[in-house]
Design a protein around this motif. Structure first.
Motif, PDB file in Angstrom:
ATOM      1  N   ASN A  35       8.221  -7.479  -3.557  1.00  0.00           N
ATOM      2  CA  ASN A  35       7.040  -6.608  -3.531  1.00  0.00           C
ATOM      3  C   ASN A  35       5.731  -7.383  -3.478  1.00  0.00           C
ATOM      4  OD1 ASN A  35       7.998  -3.911  -3.571  1.00  0.00           O
ATOM      5  ND2 ASN A  35       8.787  -4.325  -5.616  1.00  0.00           N
ATOM      6  N   GLY A  36       5.812  -8.696  -3.401  1.00  0.00           N
ATOM      7  CA  GLY A  36       4.597  -9.513  -3.285  1.00  0.00           C
ATOM      8  C   GLY A  36       3.674  -9.336  -4.475  1.00  0.00           C
ATOM      9  N   ASP A  44      -7.683   1.004  -4.625  1.00  0.00           N
ATOM     10  CA  ASP A  44      -6.879  -0.190  -4.343  1.00  0.00           C
ATOM     11  C   ASP A  44      -5.511   0.347  -3.936  1.00  0.00           C
ATOM     12  OD1 ASP A  44      -5.275  -2.422  -4.334  1.00  0.00           O
ATOM     13  OD2 ASP A  44      -6.134  -3.302  -6.148  1.00  0.00           O
ATOM     14  N   SER A  48      -2.765  -1.160  -3.317  1.00  0.00           N
ATOM     15  CA  SER A  48      -1.594  -1.863  -3.883  1.00  0.00           C
ATOM     16  C   SER A  48      -2.110  -2.505  -5.162  1.00  0.00           C
ATOM     17  CB  SER A  48      -1.089  -2.915  -2.902  1.00  0.00           C
ATOM     18  OG  SER A  48      -2.148  -3.767  -2.490  1.00  0.00           O
ATOM     19  N   CYS A  49      -2.338  -1.677  -6.166  1.00  0.00           N
ATOM     20  CA  CYS A  49      -3.245  -2.062  -7.259  1.00  0.00           C
ATOM     21  C   CYS A  49      -2.634  -2.973  -8.309  1.00  0.00           C
ATOM     22  CB  CYS A  49      -3.827  -0.818  -7.913  1.00  0.00           C
ATOM     23  SG  CYS A  49      -2.617   0.188  -8.765  1.00  0.00           S
ATOM     24  N   GLY A  50      -1.321  -3.220  -8.278  1.00  0.00           N
ATOM     25  CA  GLY A  50      -0.741  -4.069  -9.318  1.00  0.00           C
ATOM     26  C   GLY A  50      -1.104  -3.492 -10.679  1.00  0.00           C
ATOM     27  N   VAL A 109       1.716 -10.603  -6.782  1.00  0.00           N
ATOM     28  CA  VAL A 109       0.964 -11.776  -7.241  1.00  0.00           C
ATOM     29  C   VAL A 109      -0.480 -11.317  -7.374  1.00  0.00           C
ATOM     30  CG1 VAL A 109       0.176 -14.071  -6.592  1.00  0.00           C
ATOM     31  CG2 VAL A 109       2.508 -13.370  -6.066  1.00  0.00           C
ATOM     32  N   TYR A 110      -1.086 -11.546  -8.552  1.00  0.00           N
ATOM     33  CA  TYR A 110      -2.383 -10.932  -8.806  1.00  0.00           C
ATOM     34  C   TYR A 110      -3.555 -11.851  -8.441  1.00  0.00           C
ATOM     35  CZ  TYR A 110       0.587  -7.544 -11.231  1.00  0.00           C
ATOM     36  OH  TYR A 110       1.553  -6.611 -11.517  1.00  0.00           O
ATOM     37  N   THR A 111      -4.687 -11.223  -8.136  1.00  0.00           N
ATOM     38  CA  THR A 111      -5.835 -11.954  -7.587  1.00  0.00           C
ATOM     39  C   THR A 111      -6.700 -12.553  -8.691  1.00  0.00           C
ATOM     40  OG1 THR A 111      -5.823 -10.233  -5.922  1.00  0.00           O
ATOM     41  CG2 THR A 111      -7.743 -11.678  -5.959  1.00  0.00           C
ATOM     42  N   ASP A 164       0.504   2.082  -6.363  1.00  0.00           N
ATOM     43  CA  ASP A 164       1.405   0.922  -6.343  1.00  0.00           C
ATOM     44  C   ASP A 164       2.829   1.446  -6.320  1.00  0.00           C
ATOM     45  OD1 ASP A 164       0.988  -2.326  -7.039  1.00  0.00           O
ATOM     46  OD2 ASP A 164       3.020  -1.538  -7.336  1.00  0.00           O
ATOM     47  N   VAL A 165       3.658   0.715  -5.619  1.00  0.00           N
ATOM     48  CA  VAL A 165       5.039   1.157  -5.458  1.00  0.00           C
ATOM     49  C   VAL A 165       5.815   1.009  -6.778  1.00  0.00           C
ATOM     50  CG1 VAL A 165       6.054  -1.044  -4.721  1.00  0.00           C
ATOM     51  CG2 VAL A 165       6.824   1.077  -3.650  1.00  0.00           C
ATOM     52  N   ASN A 188       4.668   4.784  -2.354  1.00  0.00           N
ATOM     53  CA  ASN A 188       4.615   3.811  -1.266  1.00  0.00           C
ATOM     54  C   ASN A 188       3.396   4.130  -0.394  1.00  0.00           C
ATOM     55  OD1 ASN A 188       4.961   2.275   1.023  1.00  0.00           O
ATOM     56  ND2 ASN A 188       7.192   2.454   0.958  1.00  0.00           N
ATOM     57  N   THR A 189       2.447   3.238  -0.377  1.00  0.00           N
ATOM     58  CA  THR A 189       1.208   3.471   0.367  1.00  0.00           C
ATOM     59  C   THR A 189       1.467   3.715   1.853  1.00  0.00           C
ATOM     60  OG1 THR A 189      -0.028   2.145  -1.181  1.00  0.00           O
ATOM     61  CG2 THR A 189      -0.954   2.307   1.024  1.00  0.00           C
ATOM     62  N   PHE A 194      -8.548  -5.124  -9.857  1.00  0.00           N
ATOM     63  CA  PHE A 194      -9.715  -4.682  -9.091  1.00  0.00           C
ATOM     64  C   PHE A 194     -10.296  -3.390  -9.673  1.00  0.00           C
ATOM     65  CE2 PHE A 194      -7.958  -7.373  -5.678  1.00  0.00           C
ATOM     66  CZ  PHE A 194      -9.113  -7.919  -5.147  1.00  0.00           C
ATOM     67  N   PRO A 204       0.451  -6.684  -0.437  1.00  0.00           N
ATOM     68  CA  PRO A 204       1.598  -7.543  -0.721  1.00  0.00           C
ATOM     69  C   PRO A 204       1.945  -8.433   0.470  1.00  0.00           C
ATOM     70  CG  PRO A 204       2.276  -5.265  -0.338  1.00  0.00           C
ATOM     71  CD  PRO A 204       0.794  -5.253  -0.365  1.00  0.00           C
ATOM     72  N   ASN A 248      -5.525  -6.567  -2.497  1.00  0.00           N
ATOM     73  CA  ASN A 248      -4.777  -7.732  -2.081  1.00  0.00           C
ATOM     74  C   ASN A 248      -3.402  -7.209  -1.700  1.00  0.00           C
ATOM     75  OD1 ASN A 248      -3.324 -10.084  -1.942  1.00  0.00           O
ATOM     76  ND2 ASN A 248      -3.634 -10.668  -4.080  1.00  0.00           N
TER      77      ASN A 248
END
Ligand SMILES: C[S@@+](CC[C@H](N)C(=O)[O-])C[C@H]1O[C@@H](n2cnc3c(N)ncnc32)[C@H](O)[C@@H]1O
Length: 615
Positions: free
Chosen positions: A92-93, A124, A126-128, A95-97, A160-161, A194-195, A132, A218, A216
């Protein structure tokens, strides 16, 4: 983040996301002596003295205190990131900014947004865990008289998924409000969804899009995407070329959901600027003609936990004939962009945005390399450790292959020599990099290599056959398990380069200085990794070798190619194929063939490629 805190988490924490949330929330609230009365989400997470986890909690707080944990929102986000499972990071990628990048993107968007702040809608996609969104809620509060309760319900949106990511975003937003004395029940616009197939029109009626889209997306390469996601991304037109990475459709989703004066700001991979899988996306931008600004980090690493090549990408929802691009040199202040007219950008080939004049000049001379000499990729067994080896001993009939402490005799006559051009550097002696490859192929009547039938292999090479049998399971696992369906179980994973001309000019695929290339005339020498130019004419390949090893060619690579960290660059495929090979006269060719001093060749080529600059 302090290594001791992380090691405490590693050793004491299960993967139960609710337990982790409780631990973090209670630690923060306890430390700040906040009182929670109304917020039911936070109350439900607090671990009190009677709770069985209270002991772990006190140990955790002890460790945090001992190592001077600051309890900032960014520290909490780092903790949340640390406990994301490795699987989720890959698939799911997640990794946070980092904060300074978020700040830059957010402030950029605020500076561009000219509408009424009170009604500004920020999302956002894909907001994790909401890095943000927490920042933007705080920044909105600074710019308006609204309460957090109003901001969360009217201005802040996120998808976010992962359900746990949305839960954590709610937690961080609640803690933000609590930190400013707002203990309340909040209603959020946060969806675990799922966006890429989220129905915005249905969710919001009437729908005017978002004013600020940040984030950011994924980064997940095609081979790590589940089949279901591959199907979903197909419906986005920007995914119609190559094997799209998951970040690619997130551009289109954002742009299609911008309000009429909206702005988007992403940190995202930069490979789409040149790659085949970014071609449809480039075409999309070329057609849209929006105002785009790109700050390219090239080889510079922004994410500590992941090797990725990224850029900042801003789009304002207004027409522009120009795109603006610059390379980051360590400072955002007074950032200098170069301006490019869309109609001058070649989407098919890749956007030349860096040192354009030099690239154009070097590509406009003579013939492109791809037409000057044919190139080949190396053998692809898809399980090199089974086939390729350095013998630990040799007997009259056998090479001895050692694997996991066991010695296997392999008949010499089934082996070929093989090299890995990526291993070449100026210090290496060619003979030292030669390995053996078990090559269970034979020439058919047309001179083509075909896989040897099993009964023949068993009869002619019984020792090799026995060894391969011990590897059968591993071989079947190749190609994500498709190996078990190969016609013959020990065939190589791909059929490429089984038939190679005798003359080969080996080139490493990646280098941090002008590459060392090696020209060999040997019909029985194979290669893996790297690539080779091949042909019948030794002079052609000799001339090419002199050019590939020159400083001019290296300058082209640095300007045009894909950068990696530590100043390495890719030397393959589309990054080099358009380099122009000058149409040398017979005397010039002769000079190149006989001159071996590098400086002399460099200045000779410089006079040819940059005549106006030559002294
Ligand atoms: C690179 S992280 C970014 C998180 C956060 N925006 C930040 O910058 O710190 C990407 C996020 O995208 C989420 N994600 C992956 N695929 C998604 C999809 N199809 N729809 C929505 N979110 C997705 C992951 O769960 C992950 O949290």
């Amino acid at each position: 983040m302090n290594a001791y805190i992380l090691s405490f988490l590693k050793n004491n924490i299960s993967s139960d996301t609710r337990f982790i949330n409780r631990l973090f929330v209670t630690a923060v609230i306890t430390r700040n002596k906040w009182v929670v009365k109304k917020n039911s989400l936070l109350s439900s997470l607090i671990i009190d003295k009677a709770h069985p986890d209270y002991q772990v909690l006190t140990q955790f707080i002890d460790v945090l205190e001992r190592y001077n944990f600051q309890y900032t929102f960014d520290d909490l986000i780092s903790l949340f990131e640390f406990v994301v499972s490795p699987h989720d990071k890959i698939v799911n990628g997640a990794v946070y900014t980092p904060q300074y990048i978020r700040d830059y993107i957010e402030d950029y968007c605020w500076s561009v947004y000219k509408g009424n702040i009170d009604v500004c809608r920020i999302i956002d996609l894909s907001c994790g865990c909401g890095g943000f969104l927490v920042d933007m809620a705080r920044k909105m509060k600074e710019r308006s008289n609204k309460t957090y309760k109003q901001i969360f319900s009217e201005n802040i949106y996120g998808i976010d998924v992962q359900g746990y990511a949305i839960e954590r975003t709610k937690i961080l937003l609640s803690l933000l409000a609590l930190s400013m004395g707002e203990d309340d029940e909040f209603s959020y616009n946060l969806w675990s969804a799922n966006t890429l197939n989220f129905n915005f029109q249905e969710k919001f009626r009437p729908y005017h899009g978002f004013d600020i889209i940040i984030g950011n997306p994924p980064y997940v390469c095609s081979r790590n995407l589940p089949q279901e996601t591959k199907e979903i991304i197909k419906k986005w037109s920007v995914c119609s070329t190559g094997h799209p990475d998951l970040y690619i459709p997130f551009f289109q989703v954002a742009i299609e959901n911008l309000s009429s004066n909206g702005v988007m700001g992403y940190i995202t991979m930069n490979s789409f600027l040149k790659s085949v899988n970014g071609r449809a996306l480039r075409e999309y931008f070329n057609t849209l003609h929006k105002s785009i600004h790109i700050i390219d980090f090239r080889g510079r690493q922004i994410f500590q936990s992941k090797n990725t090549y990224t850029c900042l990408f801003f789009v304002e929802n207004k027409k522009s004939d120009y795109l603006y691009y610059g390379v980051y040199d360590g400072l955002f202040e007074n950032f200098k962009y170069n301006r490019f007219e869309y109609r001058g950008l070649d989407s098919k080939k890749g956007w030349d945005l860096n040192e354009t004049t030099k690239i154009h000049q070097l590509e406009s001379i003579g013939k492109p390399i791809r037409k000057f000499a044919q190139s080949r990729h190396g053998l692809a067994t898809l399980c090199n450790k089974v086939y390729i080896f350095a013998p630990v001993r040799t007997t009259k009939r056998f090479y001895i292959l050692r694997q996991n402490g066991v010695d296997y005799p392999i008949e010499k006559t089934i082996c070929m020599d093989i090299v890995n051009p990526n291993k070449f550097n100026s210090e290496v002696v060619f003979a030292d990099v030669i390995r053996k490859i078990i090559f269970p192929y034979e020439k058919n009547y047309e001179g083509k290599m075909t896989i040897m039938p099993e009964h023949k292999l068993q009869e002619l090479y019984p020792y090799t056959y026995r060894y391969l049998l011990t590897q059968k399971l591993q071989l079947a696992a190749r190609d994500k398990g498709k190996g078990k369906n190969y016609d013959i179980w020990y065939q190589f994973g791909r059929t490429q380069s089984l038939n190679l001309p005798s003359l080969k000019l080996f080139v490493p695929k990646i280098a941090n200085r002008a590459p060392r290339c090696i020209l060999i005339d040997n019909p029985n020498l194979y290669f893996y990794n790297g690539f080779a130019f091949v042909g019948e004419n030794v002079e052609t390949l000799c001339v090419l070798q002199k050019i590939l090893e020159s400083s001019i060619f290296w300058e082209y690579i640095v300007a045009n190619s894909k950068p990696y960290s530590s100043d390495y660059y890719s030397i393959s495929g589309s990054y080099i194929y358009n380099f122009g090979i000058h149409n040398f006269s017979t005397e010039e060719k002769q000079y190149l063939l006989t001159e071996n001093r590098k400086e002399k060749i460099d200045s000779f080529l410089r006079r040819i490629y940059f005549p106006e600059k030559a002294e």
